[in-house]
Design an enzyme around this catalytic site. Sequence first.
Site, PDB file in Angstrom:
ATOM      1  N   ALA A   2       0.724  -1.158   0.093  1.00  0.00           N
ATOM      2  CA  ALA A   2      -0.082   0.154   0.036  1.00  0.00           C
ATOM      3  C   ALA A   2       0.918   1.176  -0.058  1.00  0.00           C
ATOM      4  O   ALA A   2       1.511   1.441   0.984  1.00  0.00           O
ATOM      5  CB  ALA A   2      -0.848   0.055   1.090  1.00  0.00           C
ATOM      6  N   MET A   3       1.023   1.982  -1.224  1.00  0.00           N
ATOM      7  CA  MET A   3       1.920   3.237  -1.380  1.00  0.00           C
ATOM      8  C   MET A   3       1.116   4.318  -1.323  1.00  0.00           C
ATOM      9  O   MET A   3       0.280   4.792  -2.102  1.00  0.00           O
ATOM     10  CB  MET A   3       2.649   2.847  -2.637  1.00  0.00           C
ATOM     11  CG  MET A   3       3.407   1.606  -2.666  1.00  0.00           C
ATOM     12  SD  MET A   3       4.523   1.642  -4.268  1.00  0.00           S
ATOM     13  CE  MET A   3       5.695   2.824  -4.181  1.00  0.00           C
ATOM     14  N   SER A   4       1.398   5.061  -0.239  1.00  0.00           N
ATOM     15  CA  SER A   4       0.812   6.361   0.137  1.00  0.00           C
ATOM     16  C   SER A   4       1.573   7.596  -0.642  1.00  0.00           C
ATOM     17  O   SER A   4       0.774   8.755  -0.781  1.00  0.00           O
ATOM     18  CB  SER A   4       0.619   6.695   1.538  1.00  0.00           C
ATOM     19  OG  SER A   4       2.057   7.154   1.981  1.00  0.00           O
ATOM     20  N   GLY A  18       4.573   8.490   0.501  1.00  0.00           N
ATOM     21  CA  GLY A  18       5.386   9.235   1.670  1.00  0.00           C
ATOM     22  C   GLY A  18       6.662   8.115   1.964  1.00  0.00           C
ATOM     23  O   GLY A  18       6.659   7.044   0.773  1.00  0.00           O
ATOM     24  N   VAL A  19       7.369   8.432   2.555  1.00  0.00           N
ATOM     25  CA  VAL A  19       8.660   7.919   2.523  1.00  0.00           C
ATOM     26  C   VAL A  19       8.450   6.499   3.320  1.00  0.00           C
ATOM     27  O   VAL A  19       9.056   5.398   2.715  1.00  0.00           O
ATOM     28  CB  VAL A  19       9.761   8.773   3.708  1.00  0.00           C
ATOM     29  CG1 VAL A  19      11.020   7.750   4.074  1.00  0.00           C
ATOM     30  CG2 VAL A  19       9.896  10.126   3.255  1.00  0.00           C
ATOM     31  N   ASP A  20       7.692   6.062   4.143  1.00  0.00           N
ATOM     32  CA  ASP A  20       7.716   4.915   4.796  1.00  0.00           C
ATOM     33  C   ASP A  20       7.145   3.836   3.908  1.00  0.00           C
ATOM     34  O   ASP A  20       7.830   2.597   3.788  1.00  0.00           O
ATOM     35  CB  ASP A  20       6.675   5.239   6.009  1.00  0.00           C
ATOM     36  CG  ASP A  20       7.000   6.083   7.139  1.00  0.00           C
ATOM     37  OD1 ASP A  20       8.281   6.343   7.139  1.00  0.00           O
ATOM     38  OD2 ASP A  20       6.218   6.591   7.691  1.00  0.00           O
ATOM     39  N   LEU A  22      -4.074   4.321  -3.272  1.00  0.00           N
ATOM     40  CA  LEU A  22      -5.586   4.537  -3.104  1.00  0.00           C
ATOM     41  C   LEU A  22      -6.030   6.088  -3.302  1.00  0.00           C
ATOM     42  O   LEU A  22      -5.172   6.837  -2.368  1.00  0.00           O
ATOM     43  CB  LEU A  22      -6.146   3.949  -1.849  1.00  0.00           C
ATOM     44  CG  LEU A  22      -6.050   2.473  -1.421  1.00  0.00           C
ATOM     45  CD1 LEU A  22      -6.824   2.232  -0.238  1.00  0.00           C
ATOM     46  CD2 LEU A  22      -6.856   1.564  -2.833  1.00  0.00           C
ATOM     47  N   CYS A  51     -10.358   4.308   8.634  1.00  0.00           N
ATOM     48  CA  CYS A  51      -9.803   4.200   7.373  1.00  0.00           C
ATOM     49  C   CYS A  51      -9.193   2.811   7.241  1.00  0.00           C
ATOM     50  O   CYS A  51      -9.474   2.021   6.259  1.00  0.00           O
ATOM     51  CB  CYS A  51      -9.129   5.151   6.985  1.00  0.00           C
ATOM     52  SG  CYS A  51      -8.334   5.135   5.390  1.00  0.00           S
ATOM     53  N   CYS A  91      -6.571  13.421   6.019  1.00  0.00           N
ATOM     54  CA  CYS A  91      -6.530  13.894   4.537  1.00  0.00           C
ATOM     55  C   CYS A  91      -7.550  14.467   4.052  1.00  0.00           C
ATOM     56  O   CYS A  91      -7.543  15.426   3.047  1.00  0.00           O
ATOM     57  CB  CYS A  91      -6.096  12.583   3.958  1.00  0.00           C
ATOM     58  SG  CYS A  91      -7.372  11.305   3.781  1.00  0.00           S
TER      59      CYS A  91
END
Length: 397
Positions: free
Chosen positions: A19-21, A23-25, A45, A113, A209
């Site tokens: 799951a790629m938002s 962000g760095v993490d 998403l 969420c 968000c």
Amino acid sequence: MVNSLHLPGRPSETRVVVAMSGGVDSSVVAGLLKRDGYDVVGITLQLYDHGEAAAKKGACCAGQDIMDARRVAAALDIPHYVLDYEHKFEQAVMGAFADSYLSGETPVPCVACNQNIKFRDLLETAEGLGAAALATGHYVKSVPGEYGWELHRAADKERDQSYFLFNTTPEQLAFLRFPLGGMPKDETRALAREFGLDIAGKSDSQDICFVPTGRYTQVIERLRPGAAESGNIVHVDGGVLGRHTGIINYTIGQRRGLGIAAAEPLYVVKLDAARHQVVVGPREALLAHTVVLRDLNWLGDEPFETAVAGALEVLARIRSTGPLQPATLLCESGTVLVELADGEEGVSPGQACVFYAATGGGERLLGGGWIKSAQGAFGTKDAFPVEAPLPAEAFLV
């Protein structure tokens, strides 16, 4: 053969959805799994109108974040997909957020969420793609135990996100993986630079968000126009002190901006949606020792009824950044109660109470529930009379 994710088979034969938002993490999670030879697929998403959310830095799942995720996937040479979940997100998270505030609660939308979108719909999508696991960038540990997978607090306690994952089910835990649970944030950023990712210095998201301006009342009024009703501001002794324009403009524990004059400092101690009343009182009225929970999620080894028979000593947390405090978990006539040893100020319905094992330093997450009500030693009236509004000049100072 069992690989590093405790899954059968070689990494090259194991598909993992990340799951790629943006962000760095989550980007580093994708990089780690790619480096270890897994068949990695990135999914982002689209949860909210990124045209609006991108207007302020620090909002996740926005347009810039989607572009960042796509660029990271290209740099890592992994397939990447963007899924439009706006409609589901508005119904399952944003709508529930607005309704919760209108009912006098303080919701935690990030938990909703995870529960309703990421760990349900996205997990099903990952399974449909033939993945053996779904990996995320949460700072939490998942550990295979004697009775199944367990959730433990992250090594970096300042980053620990176990509070937001209390509603994860045992079935979901068996499919989820959290590669960052054992490392500090500095190491994560160092890995991002090692992987050559240009988001290595990107700031962490701070806002909810879908509240990019930080003014949640605007979101509620847009989603539920006209739902906020005016009412009385009432003292805990029953006296009417003033008027308000809607309980959504107040939070439990609030002191400033009440718009009333008093000889002593007053705090919001209760939001009575049924009577459209904001109840205020002295600071000692904020302290709660007993919390009543609803919709409990239990992750312990024994059945819940067995574990709490005769009461169970735990460490409880009311807020995501709050301290762990000794507490007793019990069930009386079907009602789940948490007795807080030290008490907690400003406890609000709609928040989560999360509990950890008292043994082992409180590392293992045992579950949690949504706060239905809180009770303290300071007596307050359960019901205040609904009086006719006084004229505005009565409150002029």
